[in-house]
Each structure stands twice: as C-alpha cells, then as structure tokens.
Design a protein around this motif. Structure first.
Motif, mmCIF file in Angstrom:
data_model
loop_
_atom_site.group_PDB
_atom_site.id
_atom_site.type_symbol
_atom_site.label_atom_id
_atom_site.label_comp_id
_atom_site.label_asym_id
_atom_site.label_seq_id
_atom_site.Cartn_x
_atom_site.Cartn_y
_atom_site.Cartn_z
ATOM 1 N N ARG A 1 0.919 -1.244 0.037
ATOM 2 C CA ARG A 1 -0.013 0.093 0.003
ATOM 3 C C ARG A 1 1.034 1.177 -0.167
ATOM 4 O O ARG A 1 0.563 2.228 -0.692
ATOM 5 N N CYS B 1 2.420 1.959 -3.616
ATOM 6 C CA CYS B 1 1.409 2.174 -4.449
ATOM 7 C C CYS B 1 0.707 3.583 -4.354
ATOM 8 O O CYS B 1 0.344 4.130 -5.112
ATOM 9 N N MET C 1 -3.161 3.195 -6.647
ATOM 10 C CA MET C 1 -3.758 1.887 -6.714
ATOM 11 C C MET C 1 -5.023 1.704 -7.654
ATOM 12 O O MET C 1 -5.137 0.826 -8.396
ATOM 13 N N HIS D 1 -3.736 3.195 -11.600
ATOM 14 C CA HIS D 1 -2.612 3.083 -12.417
ATOM 15 C C HIS D 1 -2.442 1.453 -12.777
ATOM 16 O O HIS D 1 -3.106 0.416 -12.267
ATOM 17 N N TYR E 1 -0.014 -1.493 -12.515
ATOM 18 C CA TYR E 1 1.235 -1.997 -11.668
ATOM 19 C C TYR E 1 1.544 -3.627 -12.112
ATOM 20 O O TYR E 1 1.075 -4.470 -12.514
ATOM 21 N N LEU F 1 3.898 -5.995 -9.694
ATOM 22 C CA LEU F 1 4.902 -5.845 -8.716
ATOM 23 C C LEU F 1 5.803 -7.264 -8.512
ATOM 24 O O LEU F 1 5.324 -8.256 -8.807
ATOM 25 N N PHE G 1 -7.005 -2.656 -6.628
ATOM 26 C CA PHE G 1 -6.140 -2.034 -7.745
ATOM 27 C C PHE G 1 -6.950 -1.973 -8.913
ATOM 28 O O PHE G 1 -7.928 -2.665 -9.174
ATOM 29 N N VAL H 1 -3.182 -5.033 -11.685
ATOM 30 C CA VAL H 1 -2.022 -5.394 -11.032
ATOM 31 C C VAL H 1 -1.750 -6.791 -11.632
ATOM 32 O O VAL H 1 -2.665 -7.606 -11.630
#
Length: 363
Positions: free
Chosen positions: A259, A262, A266, A269, A271, A273, A296, A299
């Motif tokens: 958290r 990002c 969250m 965008h 992401y 990871l 999210f 992600v």
C-alpha cells in the motif's frame, strides 16, 4: 505564432507487447482517445495556429473506418488550427491506407513526398515527409535549403541514429539543417535531443517500458524567439515496483509495504509488483495479494522470494527419509550454483507441503 507538437498516440492499439486483461486493455484504449481529444480541445482553448502530428496517430492494423471518422471529426472541430500529419510506420501511406481513401478536413495536410508548405499569414514554412512503407533503412529524401526569413518547422517520424530500419538521421546532420523547431515522432519517451529538436513522446504510456510522465510540447514564437513548454497529459501510469521481503515480516507488514509503495495510484494505475528477498516459509504471497486485488485498477505480481528454511535442521530431522535424501543429493551443487539452490528450495517446499498434507490426513 503558437504550435502544439504531439505524436505516437497509437489509437486503436492492440497492446500486443503488453499482457493486459481484456477489460483493462479496452479501458486504456478509450483513455488514449480521451487524451487525444483533450489535446485537440487544447488547440482551440489556447488558440494554437499549428498542430504538428509526426506519425503513429493510429495503428492501421487494428483501426476501423469508424475510428478514422472519430479522428476526422476531432480535427474538423478546430478549423482555425492548421494541422500537419507526417505518417509513420504504424499509420503509413501503404496501399489502401485510410489516409488515401478518406476525405480529410480542409485544415489538415498530409505529408507524402518530402515537401514544404508555406503559410504566408504566419510567415511560417512546415516541412515534412510521410512514410509510404513500413521500413526505411536510409533517408529517402534530401533536405532543401531553408528560407531564413521565415519560421521553419519540421514534422517527421524518424530515428535519430546512424543505423536503423526506422528512417535513420544523425543528430548532427539534422541540427545542421537549421530548423527553428523539429517536431519528431517514433520515440515514446519525451526527449530533448538538441535545443530545438524534440521527441514529444507518447501522450499516454502504452506498456511497462514507458514509465514516467507523458505529454506534448507547446511552442510560441515571438519575432523568431522560441519559448517551449512540456505539458503532462497522461492520466494513467505503468509502474514496475520491486518489493523486498524479509523473513521477519508478517502478512500485515507485507500488505502495508504494498500500500505504501503504490499509494493513491492503486485505483488508477497499471502495476507490476515483483516480490524479492527471503520470506517466512508460511507466508503465501498469492494469499496476501488475493485479499486486496479489488483495490487495484490493474496489477500483476511475481513472487521471486525464497523461503527462509533452516536446511541443516530439516536435514537432521529427516536424514533417514526422502526429504533428507533430497537435501543430501543437491546440497553440494546448491552451494556453488544459484539455480541448483533455487531447485533445492522449490523441491524442499513441495516435499514439506506433501508431508504436512499427509500428517493432516492421518490426524
């Protein structure tokens, strides 16, 4: 005289190089259109005299007639702005290109062979060239001497290098021509090559190779003195984040790290990871991410961690069974080869998981 330089929208993109889920790909495709329309609207709001579009406005392989109509309608909405398009490799003039079969608005000019268009009321010449094939291993035209009493702009899709299949031009040669401003397309990262030679970059990122800010360039000439501004236009970002885990971190600490990394991005965008480091053997990254995947916008995650096993103790407790024999067989290689060490950890994790399952069944 005021101009706007924007390139590489890649409207209708198929996102072939980006593994986006279909619903995210569709949403981001519409975001490209939103950004395109915002820049068109800016031309009207800012009373831009010229809009320079050096290529790859759309991806011809995926565009439909209805998409081209959206572009034409947008350009028609700014009749006071002179629009210049220099097609590139994605929207080239090949064969039945939409540029060859649709009627463009009166304010819009498509460059084909290298030419100069003079605008008397602005005392400005716009020079450009349009791609008629997908590759150019060498410059297919010669630049002409410039009338230095005019403002001279270049609109071109090219690769500023000595060797390329994407219309190579050396920086030195282009700089020597003496354009007052060179508006280039092809490179998706905003780049100032020389004082007056710019790639505006893609107004919205298209994949994880295009992190950071994206936008377009505005320029104002006052008695041939040029002032430039870079305007950020992207609403979304693609971001790859490395998250290092330690063996003393529990699930809540790992979630907190995600958290914090990002932040408020969250829900908006895209992401990717990558978890690295050493985790407690009972920590499951998949279970952690499943708990807040809905937080999210998009992600993907990759677990590159290794479990924090006390291999010596496990061997001593299991040296007479299959687990001990497995450790013994790989220990020598694992001390020398990182790949063998990872194989040891992966195999050990599977064996311990199977052993734990057997114990549960016998209880």
């Amino acid at each position: 005289m005021k101009f706007i330089h924007a390139a590489d929208f890649h409207l209708c993109s198929g996102f072939i190089t980006t593994a986006l889920k279909s619903e995210i790909a569709n949403a981001h495709r519409e975001q490209l259109w939103d950004t395109f329309h915002n820049i068109i609207s800016t031309c009207e709001k800012e009373n831009a005299d010229i809009l320079l579009l050096p290529g790859d406005i759309f991806e011809a392989a995926y565009a439909r007639v209805s998409d081209i109509k959206r572009i034409i309608d947008a350009l028609s909405s700014i009749p006071s702005t002179r629009v210049f398009i220099a097609p590139g490799d994605a929207d080239s003039l090949i064969g039945e290109s939409y540029y060859n079969i649709v009627q463009l608005p009166q304010n819009t000019h498509i460059f084909r062979q290298y030419e100069e268009v003079y605008i008397p009321e602005l005392n400005t010449s716009v020079h450009g060239f349009g791609w008629e094939k997908n590759r150019y291993a060498e410059l297919p035209f010669s630049f002409r001497p410039l009338d230095k009493d005019r403002i001279n702009l270049l609109c071109l899709h090219c690769d500023l290098t000595n060797s390329s299949d994407y219309l190579p031009i050396s920086e030195e040669m282009l700089a020597s021509i003496g354009f007052d401003y060179a508006a280039l397309g092809h490179v998706h990262k905003a780049t100032q090559v020389k004082n007056n030679i710019f790639y505006s970059g893609s107004p919205e990122p298209l994949n994880f190779g295009e992190e950071g800010r994206h936008g377009y360039v505005t320029g104002v000439f006052e008695e041939k003195k040029l002032s430039l501004s870079f305007m950020v236009s992207n609403r979304r970002e693609f971001a790859t984040l490395q998250l290092k885990i330690t063996s003393d971190m529990n699930e809540e600490l790992i979630k907190s790290q995600v958290r914090q990394a990002c932040g408020d991005g969250m829900p908006k965008h895209v992401y990717r990871l990558v978890f690295t480091g050493i985790k407690h053997p009972l920590i499951d990254i998949t279970e952690i991410m499943d708990d807040f995947m809905d937080d999210f916008y998009s992600v993907d995650y990759y677990d590159r961690t290794v479990p924090d096993y006390d291999i010596k103790k496990i061997y001593q407790d299991n040296k007479d069974n299959i687990i001990g024999k497995f450790i013994y067989s790989l220990t020598q290689d694992a001390t020398k080869d990182p790949i063998a060490y990872k194989a040891l950890l992966s195999g050990l994790e599977a064996l311990l998981y199977r052993q734990e399952g057997s114990l549960k069944e016998n209880v």
